[in-house]
Every structure is written in structure tokens, then in C-alpha cells.
Design a protein around this motif. Structure first.
Motif, PDB file in Angstrom:
ATOM      1  N   LEU A 201       0.813  -1.215   0.000  1.00 34.17           N
ATOM      2  CA  LEU A 201       0.000   0.000   0.000  1.00 34.17           C
ATOM      3  C   LEU A 201       0.846   1.264   0.000  1.00 34.17           C
ATOM      4  CD1 LEU A 201      -2.902  -0.814   2.511  1.00 34.17           C
ATOM      5  CD2 LEU A 201      -3.039  -0.673   0.019  1.00 34.17           C
ATOM      6  N   ARG A 202       2.060   1.194   0.479  1.00 34.46           N
ATOM      7  CA  ARG A 202       2.907   2.388   0.570  1.00 34.46           C
ATOM      8  C   ARG A 202       3.627   2.719  -0.741  1.00 34.46           C
ATOM      9  NH1 ARG A 202       3.648   4.708   5.288  1.00 34.46           N
ATOM     10  NH2 ARG A 202       2.933   3.678   7.197  1.00 34.46           N
ATOM     11  N   SER A 203       3.378   1.942  -1.777  1.00 30.70           N
ATOM     12  CA  SER A 203       4.134   2.127  -3.016  1.00 30.70           C
ATOM     13  C   SER A 203       3.567   3.209  -3.923  1.00 30.70           C
ATOM     14  CB  SER A 203       4.211   0.797  -3.778  1.00 30.70           C
ATOM     15  OG  SER A 203       2.913   0.294  -4.055  1.00 30.70           O
ATOM     16  N   HIS A 204       2.451   3.819  -3.560  1.00 34.08           N
ATOM     17  CA  HIS A 204       1.872   4.915  -4.348  1.00 34.08           C
ATOM     18  C   HIS A 204       1.354   5.975  -3.379  1.00 34.08           C
ATOM     19  CE1 HIS A 204      -1.015   7.128  -6.874  1.00 34.08           C
ATOM     20  NE2 HIS A 204      -0.256   6.737  -7.888  1.00 34.08           N
ATOM     21  N   PRO A 205       1.506   7.254  -3.708  1.00 38.93           N
ATOM     22  CA  PRO A 205       1.091   8.305  -2.760  1.00 38.93           C
ATOM     23  C   PRO A 205      -0.373   8.217  -2.334  1.00 38.93           C
ATOM     24  CG  PRO A 205       2.451   9.242  -4.499  1.00 38.93           C
ATOM     25  CD  PRO A 205       2.199   7.817  -4.886  1.00 38.93           C
ATOM     26  N   ALA A 206      -1.270   7.910  -3.267  1.00 39.75           N
ATOM     27  CA  ALA A 206      -2.691   7.883  -2.918  1.00 39.75           C
ATOM     28  C   ALA A 206      -3.002   6.766  -1.933  1.00 39.75           C
ATOM     29  CB  ALA A 206      -3.540   7.734  -4.180  1.00 39.75           C
ATOM     30  N   THR A 207      -2.414   5.593  -2.143  1.00 41.57           N
ATOM     31  CA  THR A 207      -2.686   4.482  -1.230  1.00 41.57           C
ATOM     32  C   THR A 207      -1.835   4.565   0.034  1.00 41.57           C
ATOM     33  OG1 THR A 207      -1.151   3.117  -2.534  1.00 41.57           O
ATOM     34  CG2 THR A 207      -3.495   2.942  -3.038  1.00 41.57           C
ATOM     35  N   ARG A 208      -0.690   5.231  -0.053  1.00 43.78           N
ATOM     36  CA  ARG A 208       0.094   5.457   1.163  1.00 43.78           C
ATOM     37  C   ARG A 208      -0.699   6.308   2.148  1.00 43.78           C
ATOM     38  NH1 ARG A 208       4.267   8.619  -0.590  1.00 43.78           N
ATOM     39  NH2 ARG A 208       4.998   6.782  -1.726  1.00 43.78           N
ATOM     40  N   ALA A 209      -1.478   7.244   1.622  1.00 41.61           N
ATOM     41  CA  ALA A 209      -2.296   8.092   2.493  1.00 41.61           C
ATOM     42  C   ALA A 209      -3.350   7.279   3.239  1.00 41.61           C
ATOM     43  CB  ALA A 209      -2.962   9.194   1.671  1.00 41.61           C
ATOM     44  N   LEU A 210      -3.798   6.173   2.651  1.00 39.07           N
ATOM     45  CA  LEU A 210      -4.737   5.303   3.365  1.00 39.07           C
ATOM     46  C   LEU A 210      -4.121   4.792   4.660  1.00 39.07           C
ATOM     47  CD1 LEU A 210      -6.126   3.114   0.420  1.00 39.07           C
ATOM     48  CD2 LEU A 210      -7.259   5.056   1.509  1.00 39.07           C
ATOM     49  N   VAL A 211      -2.834   4.498   4.607  1.00 38.44           N
ATOM     50  CA  VAL A 211      -2.135   3.955   5.770  1.00 38.44           C
ATOM     51  C   VAL A 211      -1.776   5.058   6.763  1.00 38.44           C
ATOM     52  CG1 VAL A 211      -0.133   2.618   6.530  1.00 38.44           C
ATOM     53  CG2 VAL A 211      -1.193   2.119   4.314  1.00 38.44           C
ATOM     54  N   ASP A 212      -1.319   6.186   6.241  1.00 37.01           N
ATOM     55  CA  ASP A 212      -0.755   7.230   7.101  1.00 37.01           C
ATOM     56  C   ASP A 212      -1.799   8.144   7.726  1.00 37.01           C
ATOM     57  OD1 ASP A 212       1.737   6.258   6.529  1.00 37.01           O
ATOM     58  OD2 ASP A 212       2.190   7.767   4.994  1.00 37.01           O
ATOM     59  N   GLU A 213      -2.975   8.244   7.112  1.00 31.19           N
ATOM     60  CA  GLU A 213      -3.989   9.174   7.598  1.00 31.19           C
ATOM     61  C   GLU A 213      -5.190   8.404   8.138  1.00 31.19           C
ATOM     62  OE1 GLU A 213      -4.955  11.724   4.351  1.00 31.19           O
ATOM     63  OE2 GLU A 213      -2.850  12.265   3.970  1.00 31.19           O
ATOM     64  N   PRO A 214      -5.753   8.840   9.256  1.00 31.11           N
ATOM     65  CA  PRO A 214      -6.936   8.154   9.791  1.00 31.11           C
ATOM     66  C   PRO A 214      -8.140   8.345   8.887  1.00 31.11           C
ATOM     67  CG  PRO A 214      -6.521  10.181  11.001  1.00 31.11           C
ATOM     68  CD  PRO A 214      -5.347   9.990  10.092  1.00 31.11           C
ATOM     69  N   SER A 215      -9.039   7.395   8.918  1.00 27.66           N
ATOM     70  CA  SER A 215     -10.246   7.499   8.099  1.00 27.66           C
ATOM     71  C   SER A 215     -11.106   8.656   8.580  1.00 27.66           C
ATOM     72  CB  SER A 215     -11.049   6.198   8.170  1.00 27.66           C
ATOM     73  OG  SER A 215     -10.338   5.143   7.561  1.00 27.66           O
ATOM     74  N   PRO A 216     -11.637   9.446   7.653  1.00 27.73           N
ATOM     75  CA  PRO A 216     -12.458  10.600   8.038  1.00 27.73           C
ATOM     76  C   PRO A 216     -13.813  10.159   8.582  1.00 27.73           C
ATOM     77  CG  PRO A 216     -12.426  10.362   5.661  1.00 27.73           C
ATOM     78  CD  PRO A 216     -11.461   9.352   6.195  1.00 27.73           C
ATOM     79  N   ILE A 217     -14.430  11.056   9.299  1.00 32.11           N
ATOM     80  CA  ILE A 217     -15.731  10.783   9.901  1.00 32.11           C
ATOM     81  C   ILE A 217     -16.867  11.221   8.979  1.00 32.11           C
ATOM     82  CG2 ILE A 217     -17.231  11.291  11.861  1.00 32.11           C
ATOM     83  CD1 ILE A 217     -14.885   9.489  12.553  1.00 32.11           C
ATOM     84  N   THR A 218     -16.694  12.354   8.305  1.00 36.27           N
ATOM     85  CA  THR A 218     -17.773  12.890   7.476  1.00 36.27           C
ATOM     86  C   THR A 218     -18.050  11.970   6.291  1.00 36.27           C
ATOM     87  OG1 THR A 218     -16.210  14.223   6.209  1.00 36.27           O
ATOM     88  CG2 THR A 218     -17.237  15.253   8.127  1.00 36.27           C
ATOM     89  N   ASP A 219     -19.320  11.914   5.881  1.00 35.18           N
ATOM     90  CA  ASP A 219     -19.752  10.915   4.906  1.00 35.18           C
ATOM     91  C   ASP A 219     -19.061  11.064   3.552  1.00 35.18           C
ATOM     92  OD1 ASP A 219     -21.417   9.806   6.799  1.00 35.18           O
ATOM     93  OD2 ASP A 219     -23.209  10.854   6.098  1.00 35.18           O
ATOM     94  N   ALA A 220     -19.002  12.285   3.003  1.00 32.52           N
ATOM     95  CA  ALA A 220     -18.443  12.465   1.664  1.00 32.52           C
ATOM     96  C   ALA A 220     -16.960  12.112   1.632  1.00 32.52           C
ATOM     97  CB  ALA A 220     -18.666  13.898   1.192  1.00 32.52           C
ATOM     98  N   ALA A 221     -16.209  12.584   2.612  1.00 33.49           N
ATOM     99  CA  ALA A 221     -14.775  12.291   2.658  1.00 33.49           C
ATOM    100  C   ALA A 221     -14.535  10.801   2.888  1.00 33.49           C
ATOM    101  CB  ALA A 221     -14.107  13.114   3.752  1.00 33.49           C
ATOM    102  N   TYR A 222     -15.388  10.201   3.699  1.00 34.48           N
ATOM    103  CA  TYR A 222     -15.236   8.769   3.954  1.00 34.48           C
ATOM    104  C   TYR A 222     -15.511   7.969   2.689  1.00 34.48           C
ATOM    105  CZ  TYR A 222     -15.484   4.165   5.913  1.00 34.48           C
ATOM    106  OH  TYR A 222     -15.242   2.835   6.154  1.00 34.48           O
ATOM    107  N   LYS A 223     -16.563   8.310   1.956  1.00 30.65           N
ATOM    108  CA  LYS A 223     -16.898   7.584   0.734  1.00 30.65           C
ATOM    109  C   LYS A 223     -15.767   7.685  -0.286  1.00 30.65           C
ATOM    110  CE  LYS A 223     -19.747   5.293  -1.940  1.00 30.65           C
ATOM    111  NZ  LYS A 223     -19.952   3.837  -1.702  1.00 30.65           N
ATOM    112  N   HIS A 224     -15.139   8.844  -0.368  1.00 33.51           N
ATOM    113  CA  HIS A 224     -13.997   9.049  -1.264  1.00 33.51           C
ATOM    114  C   HIS A 224     -12.889   8.043  -0.948  1.00 33.51           C
ATOM    115  CE1 HIS A 224     -11.440  11.447  -3.908  1.00 33.51           C
ATOM    116  NE2 HIS A 224     -10.532  11.560  -2.958  1.00 33.51           N
ATOM    117  N   ARG A 225     -12.595   7.882   0.323  1.00 37.00           N
ATOM    118  CA  ARG A 225     -11.565   6.925   0.747  1.00 37.00           C
ATOM    119  C   ARG A 225     -11.999   5.493   0.468  1.00 37.00           C
ATOM    120  NH1 ARG A 225      -7.863   5.812   5.909  1.00 37.00           N
ATOM    121  NH2 ARG A 225      -6.879   7.654   5.087  1.00 37.00           N
ATOM    122  N   GLU A 226     -13.244   5.184   0.757  1.00 34.92           N
ATOM    123  CA  GLU A 226     -13.735   3.821   0.581  1.00 34.92           C
ATOM    124  C   GLU A 226     -13.644   3.367  -0.872  1.00 34.92           C
ATOM    125  OE1 GLU A 226     -17.941   1.927   0.029  1.00 34.92           O
ATOM    126  OE2 GLU A 226     -17.867   2.973   1.954  1.00 34.92           O
TER     127      GLU A 226
END
Length: 285
Positions: A201-226
Motif C-alpha cells: 500500500l505504501r508504493s503509491h502516494p494515494a494508497t500510502r495516504a490510506l495507511v498514514d492518515e486516519p479514516s475521516p468521519i464525514t460521509d463524503a470524505a469517507y466515501k472518497h476513501r472507501e
């Protein structure tokens, strides 16, 4: 060497409000391209079938594999496809079931994407056999079956609750629990580096952010991550099927799936533990 696309496709096509004339665009689609070493070559988001097609066209090479989380072959005029019923019968113990799709639904993005890819020589596969050498193939998958169907992720009793909010509790609490479940899932995926197939997961900036940043609480931001997370799961499913075939996956609808006018059978390729396979289902029945 094959690479693996994961497409968490938004099923709908967008719509126009009949009162205002305002065009509502399709929801986001998550996109991921994984190589055989586990390195993520590209990842991100797009809106609409054309943009998803363009992402694939920009990267696709003969012999690649594309796993799409959306109905691709939908011959049935009403009701639920056989493969979708088999999701519940094989994975219901893990609280996994599939939505129904039929020709009466307006959610046709999967069928349109498959048709758009065909002029490139990309072919649909029902997953029952290996692809022809040098031919890029696309199949339908369902991320929940991957999460509970591989022992490495440790979901031995039930699926992770990282999608819908838990009903019947305070919504703020439900959002916090959903985010925690997502973070736990990401942590489990991040440990697949030495697995077969591998995933980094750390091999690309977008997926590295999944690991390094906590999942957001708000619905729109969370759906973007999901959406991005599910595309990674789809890509890894493509790699798992390509590397291991029936040893690690099963084909739902392989015998009972509906067949379209071109002879293509509607199936879902699903990673599976021994107890999730047909023999186990027959014994329990």
C-alpha cells in the motif's frame, strides 16, 4: 508480465433533475493498477464510464487482468442473478450478501464499460479457466467475498463493518465505528506485503495516504476513501485469481449463471476458504 486493474465502479450513470434540468454526475469510481510484485503503479478516482475507460486505455497492456466491482453480464429481465444468490448461500455465515441486478435496473455502468473495452481486444471472462496468453480479460468481483474469503486478513467470523453505518445507534458513534473498522481493514491489508500475491500500500502516494492518515468521519470524505480502498481490493483479487485460479478462488454462477445472447455466463469470481465452497454448502444442506 500481467498487471492487475481494480475498478470499484459506480453503477449509476448520473441523471438529470426533471424539475431543474441540473445534471447530477455519476458517483466516483475508485481505480487501482497493481503489478505482480505488489507495487501500485497508479491509483485514484474518476467519474463516468468514459473516464474509467480512459484510465484503463492509458495503461492496459496485452495479458493484463481487470477485476470490476459491478454487474457485467445481466441477461435476466427481473429478479436476482444466480451468482448473487450464491453470494448469500456461500458467504451468508460471514454476513455477506449481494444486491440484486437485472435488465430492468438503470444501473448499467458495468455493461457499458465492458462494451467500451471490447474494441481494445479486452474480453470478458467468467473466471472458470485461465486467460489466453496475451489477451487482457475482465471479470466481475465483489470485495466483501475477498475480505472474508482469504484467511490472511483474519475475518474468520464476519465481514468488517466499514461500509454502511450501524443502524439503531447514535449516528456520530456509528460514523466513528465505521472509521475504526476501515482503519483496521487498512492495517490488515498493509500486512500483505509478503503474501502471495503481494500488496504494498505504501508504493503509491494515494494508497500510502490510506495507511498514514486516519479514516475521516464525514460521509463524503469517507466515501472518497472507501472507493479507493475497494479498488485496491479488486486489483488484489485479480492478482489472486491470476496467480492461483481455483486453488484460492471459486466462480459463483459457474453452473447456474444466466447466459446472454453471445453465450457469456454471468458469474462473480470470489476468493474462498474450503468451508465457503459448494461441497461444504452441499454437506451442510
Amino acid at each position: 508480465m500481467a498487471r492487475y486493474f481494480g475498478i470499484d465502479l459506480a453503477w449509476g450513470l448520473g441523471r438529470t433533475d426533471p424539475r431543474t434540468g441540473r445534471v447530477r454526475p455519476p458517483n466516483e469510481t475508485g481505480l487501482c493498477l497493481l503489478d505482480a510484485t505488489g507495487r501500485i503503479l497508479d491509483a485514484g478516482w474518476a467519474r463516468g464510464v468514459d473516464a474509467v475507460h480512459d484510465f484503463i486505455a492509458a495503461h492496459e497492456q496485452p495479458g493484463d487482468v481487470i477485476a470490476i466491482d459491478a454487474p457485467l453480464i445481466v441477461p435476466n429481465p427481473t429478479g436476482m442473478r444466480a451468482a448473487e444468490r450464491e453470494v448469500a448461500s456461500r458467504y451468508g455465515r460471514w454476513k455477506v450478501a449481494a444486491n440484486a441486478s437485472n435488465a430492468g435496473s438503470a444501473a448499467r455502468a458495468g455493461e457499458l464499460l465492458l462494451a467500451a473495452l471490447e474494441p481494445r481486444g479486452i474480453r470478458y471472462t467468467d473466471g472458470t479457466g485461465p486467460p489466453l496468453a496475451g489477451t487482457t480479460v475482465a471479470f466481475e468481483c465483489y470485495p466483501y467475498t475477498t475480505l472474508v474469503g482469504v484467511a490472511e486478513l483474519g475475518y474468520d467470523d464476519e465481514r468488517p463493518r466499514y461500509k454502511r453505518l450501524i443502524p439503531g445507534i447514535d449516528r456520530a458513534d456509528a460514523r466513528a465505528r465505521r472509521a475504526a473498522a476501515c482503519d483496521d481493514l487498512i492495517a490488515r491489508l498493509s500486512r500483505l506485503g509478503p503474501s502471495t500475491p503481494p500488496l504494498d500500500l505504501r508504493s503509491h502516494p494515494a494508497t500510502r495516504a490510506l495507511v498514514d492518515e486516519p479514516s475521516p468521519i464525514t460521509d463524503a470524505a469517507y466515501k472518497h476513501r472507501e472507493e479507493l480502498l475497494d479498488s485496491v481490493i479488486c486489483a488484489w483479487t485479480a492478482a489472486l485469481w491470476h496467480a492461483n485460479g481455483p486453488e484460492r478462488t471459486q466462480v459463483l454462477g459457474a453452473d447456474t449463471g444466466e447466459v446472454d445472447a453471445r453465450g457469456r455466463r454471468a458469474t462473480i469470481v470470489a476468493p474462498a476458504r474450503p468451508e465457503q465452497r459448494r461441497a461444504a454448502e452441499d454437506e451442510s444442506g
